[in-house]
Design an enzyme around this catalytic site. Structure first.
Site, PDB file in Angstrom:
ATOM      1  N   HIS A 103     -51.075  95.503  36.457  1.00 44.84           N
ATOM      2  CA  HIS A 103     -50.508  94.136  36.700  1.00 44.84           C
ATOM      3  C   HIS A 103     -49.514  94.313  38.026  1.00 44.84           C
ATOM      4  CE1 HIS A 103     -52.923  92.540  33.549  1.00 44.84           C
ATOM      5  NE2 HIS A 103     -52.041  93.261  32.798  1.00 44.84           N
ATOM      6  N   GLU A 120     -45.890  93.198  29.656  1.00 40.09           N
ATOM      7  CA  GLU A 120     -46.373  92.638  28.286  1.00 40.09           C
ATOM      8  C   GLU A 120     -46.211  93.824  27.376  1.00 40.09           C
ATOM      9  OE1 GLU A 120     -51.285  93.788  28.574  1.00 40.09           O
ATOM     10  OE2 GLU A 120     -50.557  92.306  30.196  1.00 40.09           O
ATOM     11  N   HIS A 178     -53.858 100.540  32.249  1.00 39.37           N
ATOM     12  CA  HIS A 178     -53.927 100.261  30.789  1.00 39.37           C
ATOM     13  C   HIS A 178     -55.456  99.668  30.540  1.00 39.37           C
ATOM     14  CE1 HIS A 178     -52.133  96.384  32.235  1.00 39.37           C
ATOM     15  NE2 HIS A 178     -53.001  95.943  31.247  1.00 39.37           N
ATOM     16  N   ARG A 198     -58.354  94.551  38.514  1.00 36.08           N
ATOM     17  CA  ARG A 198     -59.309  95.380  37.579  1.00 36.08           C
ATOM     18  C   ARG A 198     -59.761  96.353  38.498  1.00 36.08           C
ATOM     19  NH1 ARG A 198     -63.228  91.540  37.173  1.00 36.08           N
ATOM     20  NH2 ARG A 198     -62.185  90.657  35.168  1.00 36.08           N
TER      21      ARG A 198
END
Length: 324
Positions: A103, A120, A178, A198
């Site tokens: 991200h 996150e 991740h 992605r």
């Protein structure tokens, strides 16, 4: 105008190709197609995904409407940047591997996507015995080496893979590679952003038979190595807690606490910030303003910033996420 109170929320469920059956079967989450559920967005205030209040005088009200109509009572000291709600909270059931992804941070997202970034954290609710995640790059691999490995088809050789177990926490700052592995159920607390670059998806095809889209160029722009000390510094950028077993993260975007209720009353101090309670195990009640609000596993409860003298009772485990 009546005072605000603990607000029980509906979740927004999604059925990606890697989703499982635990959320509808064990957590009472509605499967959109009657089958699998990969994600249940337990707190979401977005144009296409909106939590709806389920209890009391405000039942049926979208949280976004309450944000517009009573922002000070709802948000208190919690910042609303550009009129946008700051948090997104999910339950994720990975029956298969999720894609390898990354991200962007706030600066890149604002410049390239006209959006915010995405930091996150994951709390592992349940995991199969041999369950694994990807969390970062192996030691010595920088951005250039990552991109070179990707072009050569050797991506997995530069990714850090590790086994996980229920009760563990992983902090995922923007820019960290991740992926959630097969057989894992997590609670995810994140910035309110749905930007995902992605990198690799195991050559899987979507419902239309096409390979799922990759975002290689942007991923190579934002991905970078992180040392454990650096991740830890970001995770606790607002100060180190007395107990990391209780305070799972305290970063610039959110604070997450894990409370193990064992029959004794626990006082919850909001200090003028908005919070959210997610019950992971057991049951209990929120005592507030002279009323009692019972909750059980799977309940998602928004606690407006204006609430005072909140007491939690019961037996079980809850996550309290506070938005800054």
């Amino acid at each position: 105008m009546k005072k605000l109170y603990p607000l029980f929320l509906s979740g927004v469920t999604k059925s990606p190709i890697w989703g499982g059956t635990r959320l509808p079967r064990e957590w009472n989450k509605c499967a959109p197609d009657g089958g699998t559920v990969g994600e249940s967005w337990e707190l979401t205030v977005r144009q296409k995904e909106m939590s709806i209040i389920q209890n009391g005088p405000l039942a049926g009200t979208p949280v976004g409407d309450l944000l517009r109509e009573r922002p000070t009572e709802l948000m208190g000291k919690t910042a609303v940047t550009g009129g946008e709600f700051p948090l997104l909270i999910k339950l994720i059931d990975a029956a298969d591997r999720l894609s390898v992804q990354v991200h962007p941070n706030d600066d890149y997202a604002a410049r390239v996507e006209n959006d915010r970034g995405k930091t996150e954290m994951w709390y592992i609710v349940d995991a199969d015995e041999d369950a694994e995640i990807i969390c970062g790059l192996v030691d010595g691999i920088d951005n250039a080496a990552f991109c070179a490995a990707l072009q050569k088809g050797e991506l997995m050789s530069v990714l850090k893979v590790q086994k996980v177990a229920a009760g563990e926490t992983y902090f995922i700052p923007a820019g960290l590679a991740h992926a959630i592995g097969k057989g894992i159920l997590i609670a995810e607390i994140q910035q309110n952003c749905d930007l995902t670059y992605r990198v690799y998806d195991y050559d899987r095809r979507g419902a239309d038979g096409s390979l799922r889209e990759l975002h290689i160029a942007k991923a190579c722009d934002v991905i970078r190595p992180f040392g454990e000390d650096e991740i830890d510094a970001i995770r606790y950028s607002r100060g180190l807690p007395e107990s990391r077993e209780t305070v799972l993260a305290d970063c610039e975007y959110f604070r997450t606490e894990k409370l193990n209720l064992s029959g004794n009353a626990h006082t919850l101090a909001q200090n003028g910030y908005l919070s959210h309670l997610l019950c992971l195990e057991g049951d209990g009640a929120i005592e507030c303003n002279g009323a009692s609000y019972p909750f059980q596993r799977g309940d998602s409860i928004l606690l407006p910033a204006c609430l005072e003298n909140i007491t939690l009772t019961g037996t079980g485990t809850v996550l309290i996420a506070t938005a800054y």
